[in-house]
Design a protein around this motif. Structure first.
Motif, PDB file in Angstrom:
ATOM      1  N   LEU A 194       0.829  -1.207   0.000  1.00  0.00           N
ATOM      2  CA  LEU A 194       0.000   0.000   0.000  1.00  0.00           C
ATOM      3  C   LEU A 194       0.866   1.260   0.000  1.00  0.00           C
ATOM      4  O   LEU A 194       0.587   2.214  -0.736  1.00  0.00           O
ATOM      5  CB  LEU A 194      -0.946  -0.003   1.193  1.00  0.00           C
ATOM      6  CG  LEU A 194      -2.033  -1.079   1.177  1.00  0.00           C
ATOM      7  CD1 LEU A 194      -2.789  -1.092   2.505  1.00  0.00           C
ATOM      8  CD2 LEU A 194      -2.983  -0.860   0.012  1.00  0.00           C
ATOM      9  N   GLU A 208       2.695   1.572  -3.528  1.00  0.00           N
ATOM     10  CA  GLU A 208       1.772   1.994  -4.581  1.00  0.00           C
ATOM     11  C   GLU A 208       1.322   3.441  -4.362  1.00  0.00           C
ATOM     12  O   GLU A 208       1.162   4.186  -5.324  1.00  0.00           O
ATOM     13  CB  GLU A 208       0.564   1.065  -4.647  1.00  0.00           C
ATOM     14  CG  GLU A 208       0.893  -0.344  -5.099  1.00  0.00           C
ATOM     15  CD  GLU A 208       1.467  -0.425  -6.503  1.00  0.00           C
ATOM     16  OE1 GLU A 208       1.086   0.400  -7.364  1.00  0.00           O
ATOM     17  OE2 GLU A 208       2.290  -1.315  -6.753  1.00  0.00           O
ATOM     18  N   SER A 209       1.158   3.855  -3.116  1.00  0.00           N
ATOM     19  CA  SER A 209       0.782   5.237  -2.818  1.00  0.00           C
ATOM     20  C   SER A 209       1.877   6.217  -3.213  1.00  0.00           C
ATOM     21  O   SER A 209       1.592   7.309  -3.712  1.00  0.00           O
ATOM     22  CB  SER A 209       0.481   5.402  -1.330  1.00  0.00           C
ATOM     23  OG  SER A 209      -0.631   4.630  -0.969  1.00  0.00           O
TER      24      SER A 209
END
Length: 112
Positions: A41, A44-45
């Motif tokens: 997460l 990807e952020s």
């Protein structure tokens, strides 16, 4: 084709990590699994800001082969050194990636 290929590469790696967990009869750490999920997460952020550059680099077959080979190699090495943690983190990261990829694919499909 990009999302399909990305998903297939992630599935191959996830299959190897799962197979290693079975072969080593490893009970996976929930904490390490959560860390793997969080790492995906976070990555990807951070990379979404540079998605065009990231996609350009990722589209190179040599980059894909290198990352897949390195990931599987890390899984194999981790299976011998700390299987409970390394395999759990890898499975968490890959599972989260596949989940995100699936959600984004569905969102794109229904936005049309």
């Amino acid at each position: 084709m990009g999302a399909i290929r990305d998903g297939l590469l992630a599935l191959v790696a996830l299959f190897v990590f799962g197979l290693l967990a079975l072969l080593f009869e490893t009970s996976l750490s929930k904490w390490a699994f959560a860390v793997g999920c969080g790492a995906t997460l976070a990555f990807e952020s951070l990379t979404i800001r540079y998605r065009t550059t990231v996609r350009t680099v990722w589209e190179r077959p040599r980059v894909q082969a290198t990352i897949l080979t390195a990931g599987i190699g890390m899984g194999i090495l981790g299976a011998f050194l700390a299987p409970r943690y390394v395999l759990a983190a890898g499975i968490g990261a890959l599972g989260t990636y596949l989940f995100l990829l699936g959600v984004l694919t569905l969102v794109k499909r229904y936005q049309r």
